[in-house]
Write an enzyme that holds these catalytic residues in place. Structure first.
Site, PDB file in Angstrom:
ATOM      1  N   ASP A 110       0.912  -1.141  -0.130  1.00 54.47           N
ATOM      2  CA  ASP A 110      -0.103   0.053   0.024  1.00 54.47           C
ATOM      3  C   ASP A 110       0.820   1.223   0.044  1.00 54.47           C
ATOM      4  O   ASP A 110       2.083   1.188   0.154  1.00 54.47           O
ATOM      5  CB  ASP A 110      -0.970  -0.110   1.357  1.00 54.47           C
ATOM      6  CG  ASP A 110      -2.279  -0.621   0.987  1.00 54.47           C
ATOM      7  OD1 ASP A 110      -2.414  -1.054  -0.051  1.00 54.47           O
ATOM      8  OD2 ASP A 110      -2.858  -0.786   1.989  1.00 54.47           O
ATOM      9  N   LYS A 126      -1.761   4.539  -4.240  1.00 46.91           N
ATOM     10  CA  LYS A 126      -2.316   5.586  -5.127  1.00 46.91           C
ATOM     11  C   LYS A 126      -1.616   5.839  -6.249  1.00 46.91           C
ATOM     12  O   LYS A 126      -0.240   5.833  -6.303  1.00 46.91           O
ATOM     13  CB  LYS A 126      -2.433   7.034  -4.393  1.00 46.91           C
ATOM     14  CG  LYS A 126      -3.726   6.989  -3.688  1.00 46.91           C
ATOM     15  CD  LYS A 126      -4.241   8.345  -3.296  1.00 46.91           C
ATOM     16  CE  LYS A 126      -5.326   8.380  -2.462  1.00 46.91           C
ATOM     17  NZ  LYS A 126      -5.718   9.276  -1.604  1.00 46.91           N
ATOM     18  N   MET A 133      -7.955   9.552   9.448  1.00 43.13           N
ATOM     19  CA  MET A 133      -8.335  10.052   8.157  1.00 43.13           C
ATOM     20  C   MET A 133      -9.260  11.216   8.463  1.00 43.13           C
ATOM     21  O   MET A 133     -10.398  11.432   7.774  1.00 43.13           O
ATOM     22  CB  MET A 133      -9.247   8.952   7.610  1.00 43.13           C
ATOM     23  CG  MET A 133      -8.535   7.726   6.962  1.00 43.13           C
ATOM     24  SD  MET A 133      -9.149   6.403   6.677  1.00 43.13           S
ATOM     25  CE  MET A 133     -10.009   5.848   7.938  1.00 43.13           C
TER      26      MET A 133
END
Ligand code: SAH
Length: 245
Positions: free
Chosen positions: A35, A57, A167
Site C-alpha cells: 500500500d 495511489k 483520516m
C-alpha cells in the site's frame, strides 16, 4: 503447490516497527502487494526475485478494492505465496477483513499478522501516551471519513478519555463540529503528520482552533488527531527520537 496469502501489518511508517513474524514472511514470499502508507524501506527485505505490486495511489487513484482482491486471488491460484503488506495493522481501517473474507470464501488460505497501528504508535512517537493512570482511563479510535463519504457520527465520540481520529484532516471542519457536540472547546489537541517517519510534524492547539491549526500549518494526510488531557504529557515525554530527522 497451493498458494496462500498473509495480510501483514507493516507498522505506521518507521520500518523498524514491523513485527518479527511479518518480516520473516516478507522475506520468504513470492509476491508482495503493498500500500501507499507502507515504508519503501521494507521492500528491501523481500526476496530479490519477488514480484512487487503497488496497490496504492497512482495518478490520484487507488487501485480499486475489487481489483486488489482479484490480484491476490489470481496470484494465490497460481500457487504463489503472497504477502499483502498494509500500513499499520491490517484490521484497523485497513480493509483487511474484506480481503481476507474474499479469499477464504474462494477456498484460498489467508492468515493475518497484526501490525503496530498508527492509532497508538504515532501518538507515542510524538510523546503522547493514549492512556494514563491520572489523565485518561481509555482511548477511542474513530474514522473522520466513512465509506459512504460522510464524516464522524457524534455517537462514536465518547464524553471522556482520549480520542484518536484517523483520516480526519481532509474533513477537519466536519470533524471539529462533530467532536464539539460532545467535548469541551478548550480541550487540548495534537495533530501529527507522517508520524514515526523522518518528516514527522506535530502541532498543538485547542479543539476550537483545530480546523484553523490544520489549515495554517498545511497539515495533510496521513495525519492523526489526538484529543484529550494526555496531549499535555508531551512536555514531559517527548524526546527527539533517533529515527526522526
Ligand atoms: N491500518 C492503518 C490505518 C489505515 S487508515 C493503521 O493501523 O495504522 C489511514 C489513516 O491512518 C491515515 O489517514 C492517518 O489518519 C493514519 N496514519 C497512518 N499512518 C500514519 C502516520 N505515519 N502518521 C500519521 N497518521 C497515520
Amino acid at each position: 503447490m497451493k498458494g496462500r496469502v498473509a495480510l501483514v501489518g507493516a507498522g505506521p511508517g518507521d520500518p523498524g516497527l514491523i513485527t518479527v513474524k511479518g518480516l520473516q514472511l516478507l522475506g520468504s514470499c513470492d509476491v508482495v502487494v503493498y500500500d501507499r502508507l507502507v515504508s519503501e524501506e521494507l521492500l528491501k527485505f523481500a526476496r530479490k526475485d519477488a514480484e512487487l505490486i503497488y496497490a496504492g495511489k497512482n495518478l490520484g487513484e487507488s487501485l480499486n478494492q475489487s481489483l486488489i482482491n482479484e490480484i491476490l486471488l489470481q496470484k494465490a491460484l497460481e500457487g504463489k505465496f503472497v504477502v499483502r503488506l498494509k500500513g499499520g495493522d491490517p484490521y484497523v481501517f485497513g480493509r483487511g477483513e474484506e480481503e481476507c473474507s474474499f479469499l477464504l470464501e474462494r477456498g484460498v488460505d489467508c492468515e493475518v499478522v497484526p501490525g503496530v497501528t498508527s492509532a497508538v504508535a504515532v501518538p507515542a512517537y510524538a510523546g503522547i501516551p493514549v492512556t494514563s493512570r491520572w489523565f485518561s482511563s481509555g482511548f477511542c479510535v474513530v474514522t473522520g471519513s466513512k465509506a459512504d463519504g460522510s464524516s464522524i457520527d457524534p455517537d462514536y465520540i465518547p464524553k471522556k478519555g482520549t480520542l484518536v481520529i484517523m483520516m480526519g484532516v481532509s474533513r477537519v471542519e466536519d470533524v471539529k463540529r462533530a467532536i464539539l457536540k460532545v467535548r469541551d472547546p478548550g480541550e487540548p489537541v495534537a495533530v501529527i503528520e507522517r508520524g514515526t517517519t523522518p518528516s514527522q510534524r506535530v502541532v498543538e492547539c485547542t479543539l476550537e482552533k483545530l480546523d484553523l491549526c490544520v489549515r495554517e500549518n498545511g497539515i495533510s494526510s496521513p495525519a492523526i488527531i489526538v484529543v484529550g488531557e494526555v496531549v499535555k504529557l508531551r512536555n514531559k515525554l517527548w524526546n527527539y527520537h533517533d529515527t526522526l530527522g
